[in-house]
Enzyme design. Structure first.
Site, PDB file in Angstrom:
ATOM      1  CG  ASP A   1      16.805 -17.687 -40.547  1.00 32.29           C
ATOM      2  OD1 ASP A   1      17.677 -18.516 -40.846  1.00 32.29           O
ATOM      3  OD2 ASP A   1      17.038 -16.669 -39.875  1.00 32.29           O
TER       4      ASP A   1
ATOM      5  CG  ASN B   1      22.813 -17.179 -47.316  1.00 29.66           C
ATOM      6  OD1 ASN B   1      21.660 -17.243 -47.747  1.00 29.66           O
ATOM      7  ND2 ASN B   1      23.066 -16.887 -46.043  1.00 29.66           N
TER       8      ASN B   1
HETATM    9  C1  IPE Z   1      18.407 -15.099 -44.664  1.00 26.62           C
HETATM   10  O1  IPE Z   1      18.774 -15.960 -43.658  1.00 26.62           O
HETATM   11  C2  IPE Z   1      18.660 -15.710 -46.006  1.00 26.62           C
HETATM   12  C3  IPE Z   1      17.839 -16.881 -46.344  1.00 26.62           C
HETATM   13  C4  IPE Z   1      16.905 -17.413 -45.620  1.00 26.62           C
HETATM   14  C5  IPE Z   1      18.129 -17.474 -47.622  1.00 26.62           C
HETATM   15  P1  IPE Z   1      20.228 -15.888 -42.974  1.00 26.62           P
HETATM   16  O2  IPE Z   1      20.253 -16.947 -41.945  1.00 26.62           O
HETATM   17  O3  IPE Z   1      21.279 -15.906 -43.999  1.00 26.62           O
HETATM   18  O4  IPE Z   1      20.178 -14.431 -42.319  1.00 26.62           O
HETATM   19  P2  IPE Z   1      21.050 -13.805 -41.149  1.00 26.62           P
HETATM   20  O5  IPE Z   1      22.497 -14.037 -41.485  1.00 26.62           O
HETATM   21  O6  IPE Z   1      20.649 -14.502 -39.891  1.00 26.62           O
HETATM   22  O7  IPE Z   1      20.647 -12.371 -41.125  1.00 26.62           O
HETATM   23  C1  IPE Z   2      17.959 -20.742 -43.748  1.00 24.88           C
HETATM   24  O1  IPE Z   2      18.366 -21.491 -42.661  1.00 24.88           O
HETATM   25  C2  IPE Z   2      18.394 -21.333 -45.059  1.00 24.88           C
HETATM   26  C3  IPE Z   2      19.436 -20.577 -45.763  1.00 24.88           C
HETATM   27  C4  IPE Z   2      19.973 -19.438 -45.400  1.00 24.88           C
HETATM   28  C5  IPE Z   2      19.935 -21.149 -46.987  1.00 24.88           C
HETATM   29  P1  IPE Z   2      19.793 -21.258 -42.013  1.00 24.88           P
HETATM   30  O2  IPE Z   2      20.796 -22.102 -42.702  1.00 24.88           O
HETATM   31  O3  IPE Z   2      20.105 -19.808 -41.968  1.00 24.88           O
HETATM   32  O4  IPE Z   2      19.556 -21.803 -40.548  1.00 24.88           O
HETATM   33  P2  IPE Z   2      20.085 -21.156 -39.203  1.00 24.88           P
HETATM   34  O5  IPE Z   2      19.616 -19.724 -39.177  1.00 24.88           O
HETATM   35  O6  IPE Z   2      21.576 -21.255 -39.228  1.00 24.88           O
HETATM   36  O7  IPE Z   2      19.460 -21.986 -38.131  1.00 24.88           O
HETATM   37 MG    MG Z   3      19.738 -18.337 -40.668  1.00 25.27          MG
END
Ligand code: IPE
Ligand code: IPE
Ligand code: MG
Length: 261
Positions: free
Chosen positions: A27, A75
Site C-alpha cells: 500500500d 479496487n
Molecule cells: C489494499 O489497499 C489493496 C491492495 C493493496 C491491492 P487499498 O489502498 O485498496 O486499501 P484501503 O482502501 O486503503 O483499505
Molecule cells: C496500493 O497502493 C496499490 C493498489 C491498491 C493497487 P495505492 O494505490 O492504494 O496507494 P495509496 O494508498 O492511494 O497511496
Molecule cells: Mg491504498
C-alpha cells in the site's frame, strides 16, 4: 540508511525461525507519487520494482512463499483510468518479466476471481502459471481481484451445492473442508503479514487464513520498501511469542500452578 550488508541473511536473524509464508499489502503507491508531484501511475510502476526486489530478497534469505495483494475486489471502485492502467501493468509485467522469473526459479500462482479480468490478462496469467509450475526457488502468489468475503461466500456456496447434490453430509463440514474450497487450498497460512503506508487494517485480505498470522505495520510507502525494511519486520517477527492459544513457554510452571490452584 543502514550500512549493513543485506545480500545474504543478516546475522541477527535466526535462519531456523524465519516465516515460511509472508503476506504483503503493498500500500501507498499513490501517495508515494503524489508527494513527488507525479501521477499515481508512477507510484504503481515503482511499486512493481519494489515487489521484484522483495521477492529476490525472500529467495536470497530462504523465505519460501510470498503472497502479494495486487488488486482487491474493492479496487474496481477507483477511477476507470487507474483500473485500466493497473490491468495493463499486470499484463505487461507478466509478459516482460516471465523470462527473468524463469531464470530465477520463481513459481508464480494467482488467487482471486479471474472471471471479471480481460481475456488477454487471463491468458497471460494462465501461461505464467503453466510455465513456472515446476520452479522451486521461491513461490510468488499474486492476489488479483481478490477479496476474502467473496472467497468465503463462494466456498460456502460450493459446499452447499455438494450437500444439495447429496455428495456431502452437512455434519461433515469442518474447517479443513472449507479450506479445500478456498483459493489458497493446499498452501500454508501466512506466518507474517506486512502492510506498508501506515494503514492498520486488513482491507478484505486473507481473513480466514490470517487467524494466527503475526501483523506488522510500517509507515514506509510500498515503493520505498526495501531489504532493510524487510529485515526490520523479520526482527520484530522473531521477537514475537506465537502462542496459538497456549501458554507462553517462558512462563515458569510454578506460576501456572499457583494461578490454577
Ligand atoms: C489494499 O489497499 C489493496 C491492495 C493493496 C491491492 P487499498 O489502498 O485498496 O486499501 P484501503 O482502501 O486503503 O483499505
Ligand atoms: C496500493 O497502493 C496499490 C493498489 C491498491 C493497487 P495505492 O494505490 O492504494 O496507494 P495509496 O494508498 O492511494 O497511496
Ligand atoms: Mg491504498
Amino acid at each position: 540508511m543502514s550500512s549493513q550488508d543485506f545480500s545474504s541473511l543478516p546475522k541477527n536473524l535466526d535462519p531456523t525461525r524465519l516465516p515460511s509464508h509472508i503476506a504483503i499489502i503493498m500500500d501507498g503507491n499513490g501517495r508515494w507519487a503524489t508527494r513527488r508531484g507525479l501521477p499515481r501511475f508512477a507510484g504503481h510502476r515503482k511499486g512493481a520494482n519494489a515487489l521484484k526486489e522483495l521477492l529476490r530478497c525472500c529467495k536470497d534469505w530462504g523465505i519460501p512463499t510470498l503472497t502479494a495483494y495486487a488488486f482487491s475486489t474493492e479496487n474496481w471502485n477507483r477511477p476507470r483510468s487507474e483500473v485500466q492502467f493497473l490491468m495493463n501493468l499486470f499484463e505487461q509485467l507478466l509478459c516482460h518479466e516471465l523470462a527473468e522469473m524463469q531464470r530465477e526459479g520463481v513459481k508464480i500462482t494467482f488467487i482471486g476471481d479471474v472471471s471479471s479480468l480481460s481475456a488477454s490478462l487471463r491468458q497471460e496469467m494462465q501461461r505464467t502459471v503453466q510455465e513456472t509450475a515446476c520452479n522451486s526457488a521461491v513461490h510468488l502468489n499474486v492476489a488479483i481481484n481478490y477479496g476474502s468475503r467473496h472467497e468465503l461466500v463462494t466456498a460456502c456456496r460450493q459446499l452447499a451445492q455438494q450437500v444439495q447434490q447429496g455428495t456431502l453430509d452437512a455434519s461433515d463440514i469442518d474447517a479443513s473442508r472449507l479450506e479445500e474450497q478456498l483459493y489458497t487450498a493446499g498452501m500454508p497460512d501466512p506466518d507474517l503479514l506486512i502492510r506498508t503506508s501506515g494503514e492498520m487494517r486488513l482491507s478484505n485480505y486473507l481473513l480466514w487464513q490470517m487467524a494466527y498470522t503475526e501483523l506488522y505495520f510500517t509507515d514506509v510507502l510500498f515503493p520505498d520498501f526495501d531489504r532493510s525494511m524487510l529485515h526490520d519486520a523479520l526482527v520484530q517477527y522473531q521477537n514475537r511469542d506465537r502462542r496459538f492459544g497456549k501458554i507462553a513457554l517462558t512462563v515458569p510452571q510454578t506460576l501456572v500452578n499457583a494461578v490454577s490452584n
